[in-house]
Design a protein around this motif. Structure first.
Motif, mmCIF file in Angstrom:
data_model
loop_
_atom_site.group_PDB
_atom_site.id
_atom_site.type_symbol
_atom_site.label_atom_id
_atom_site.label_comp_id
_atom_site.label_asym_id
_atom_site.label_seq_id
_atom_site.Cartn_x
_atom_site.Cartn_y
_atom_site.Cartn_z
ATOM 1 N N UNK A 166 30.947 -14.271 -21.865
ATOM 2 C CA UNK A 166 31.243 -13.125 -22.298
ATOM 3 C C UNK A 166 30.880 -13.038 -23.689
ATOM 4 N N UNK A 167 30.650 -14.366 -24.367
ATOM 5 C CA UNK A 167 30.323 -14.439 -25.849
ATOM 6 C C UNK A 167 29.027 -15.081 -26.145
ATOM 7 N N UNK A 168 28.353 -16.134 -25.164
ATOM 8 C CA UNK A 168 27.202 -17.038 -25.705
ATOM 9 C C UNK A 168 25.938 -16.265 -25.000
ATOM 10 N N UNK A 169 25.222 -17.339 -24.530
ATOM 11 C CA UNK A 169 23.838 -17.132 -23.845
ATOM 12 C C UNK A 169 23.692 -17.976 -22.842
ATOM 13 N N UNK A 170 23.173 -17.531 -21.725
ATOM 14 C CA UNK A 170 22.689 -18.189 -20.479
ATOM 15 C C UNK A 170 21.379 -18.033 -20.293
ATOM 16 N N UNK A 171 20.646 -19.071 -19.948
ATOM 17 C CA UNK A 171 19.315 -19.033 -19.643
ATOM 18 C C UNK A 171 18.946 -20.005 -18.570
ATOM 19 N N UNK A 172 17.476 -20.195 -18.274
ATOM 20 C CA UNK A 172 16.962 -21.165 -17.613
ATOM 21 C C UNK A 172 15.793 -22.119 -18.209
ATOM 22 N N UNK A 173 15.968 -23.502 -18.044
ATOM 23 C CA UNK A 173 14.767 -24.313 -18.604
ATOM 24 C C UNK A 173 13.961 -24.697 -17.257
ATOM 25 N N UNK A 174 13.098 -25.528 -17.568
ATOM 26 C CA UNK A 174 12.372 -25.775 -16.451
ATOM 27 C C UNK A 174 11.622 -27.086 -16.955
ATOM 28 N N UNK A 175 11.317 -28.044 -15.837
ATOM 29 C CA UNK A 175 10.722 -29.129 -16.534
ATOM 30 C C UNK A 175 10.037 -29.844 -14.960
ATOM 31 N N UNK A 176 8.930 -30.012 -15.420
ATOM 32 C CA UNK A 176 7.881 -30.578 -14.411
ATOM 33 C C UNK A 176 7.590 -31.828 -14.629
ATOM 34 N N UNK A 177 7.225 -32.687 -13.541
ATOM 35 C CA UNK A 177 6.893 -34.158 -13.790
ATOM 36 C C UNK A 177 5.700 -34.215 -14.770
ATOM 37 N N UNK A 178 6.144 -35.194 -15.924
ATOM 38 C CA UNK A 178 5.152 -35.262 -16.879
ATOM 39 C C UNK A 178 5.016 -34.313 -17.989
ATOM 40 N N UNK A 179 6.056 -33.131 -17.668
ATOM 41 C CA UNK A 179 5.872 -32.405 -19.141
ATOM 42 C C UNK A 179 7.264 -32.287 -19.447
ATOM 43 N N UNK A 180 7.245 -31.655 -20.818
ATOM 44 C CA UNK A 180 8.350 -31.303 -21.653
ATOM 45 C C UNK A 180 9.270 -30.298 -21.025
ATOM 46 N N UNK A 181 10.418 -30.454 -21.137
ATOM 47 C CA UNK A 181 11.356 -29.441 -20.802
ATOM 48 C C UNK A 181 11.102 -28.246 -21.696
ATOM 49 N N UNK A 182 11.096 -26.962 -20.943
ATOM 50 C CA UNK A 182 10.755 -25.610 -21.451
ATOM 51 C C UNK A 182 11.801 -24.546 -21.261
ATOM 52 N N UNK A 183 12.226 -23.962 -22.316
ATOM 53 C CA UNK A 183 13.181 -22.688 -22.146
ATOM 54 C C UNK A 183 12.320 -21.802 -21.573
ATOM 55 N N UNK A 184 12.674 -21.225 -20.255
ATOM 56 C CA UNK A 184 11.793 -20.105 -19.640
ATOM 57 C C UNK A 184 12.170 -18.840 -20.228
ATOM 58 N N UNK A 185 13.622 -18.645 -20.046
ATOM 59 C CA UNK A 185 14.055 -17.451 -20.210
ATOM 60 C C UNK A 185 15.511 -17.487 -20.529
ATOM 61 N N UNK A 186 16.066 -16.389 -21.331
ATOM 62 C CA UNK A 186 17.635 -16.565 -21.720
ATOM 63 C C UNK A 186 18.064 -15.179 -21.952
ATOM 64 N N UNK A 187 19.541 -14.868 -21.930
ATOM 65 C CA UNK A 187 19.983 -13.596 -22.142
ATOM 66 C C UNK A 187 21.275 -13.884 -23.011
ATOM 67 N N UNK A 188 21.675 -13.030 -23.803
ATOM 68 C CA UNK A 188 22.840 -13.259 -24.446
ATOM 69 C C UNK A 188 23.769 -12.386 -24.160
#
Length: 122
Positions: free
Chosen positions: A30-52
């Motif tokens: 109700x007050x923050x943000x929720x999102x999705x990160x992804x990480x593939x082998x050998x890759x850095x973690x990436x913020x894919x999408x988020x919503x407040x």
């Protein structure tokens, strides 16, 4: 303790679609943000999408026009609809949440789900 409950994921052919779901506690939903990160082998973690809490959204350039993030306030759930999937979308996808409603790629969200595998392959 903030518990995030993820569902969805799996295997799909290129061009296919999948939907991920993440249920979050009302206190953070109700007050923050929720999102999705992804990480593939050998890759850095990436913020894919988020919503407040005010439905401000963020998308990584790599998914713009293909992925859609949305929220169901009655169910305290965030959805990530992934269309036109590509092999390079293959990764473990993590739901994450933060009490701050500010979405930034310079600071990761504080709370994380267990992750779900998405595989795009022919």
């Amino acid at each position: 303790q903030v518990q995030l409950v993820e569902s969805g994921g799996g295997s799909v052919q290129p061009g296919g679609s999948l939907r991920l779901s993440c249920a979050a506690p009302l206190s953070i939903f109700s007050i923050g943000a929720v999102g999705w990160y992804r990480q593939a082998p050998g890759n850095q973690r990436e913020l894919v999408a988020a919503i407040t809490s005010r439905s401000t959204t963020y998308y990584a350039d790599s998914v713009k026009g293909r992925f859609t993030i949305s929220r169901d306030n009655a169910k305290h759930t965030v959805y990530l609809q992934m269309n036109s999937l590509k092999p390079e979308d293959t990764a473990v996808y993590y739901c994450a949440a933060d009490y701050s409603p500010i979405i930034t790629t310079t600071r990761v969200f504080a709370y994380w789900g267990q992750g779900t595998q998405v595989t795009v392959s022919s």
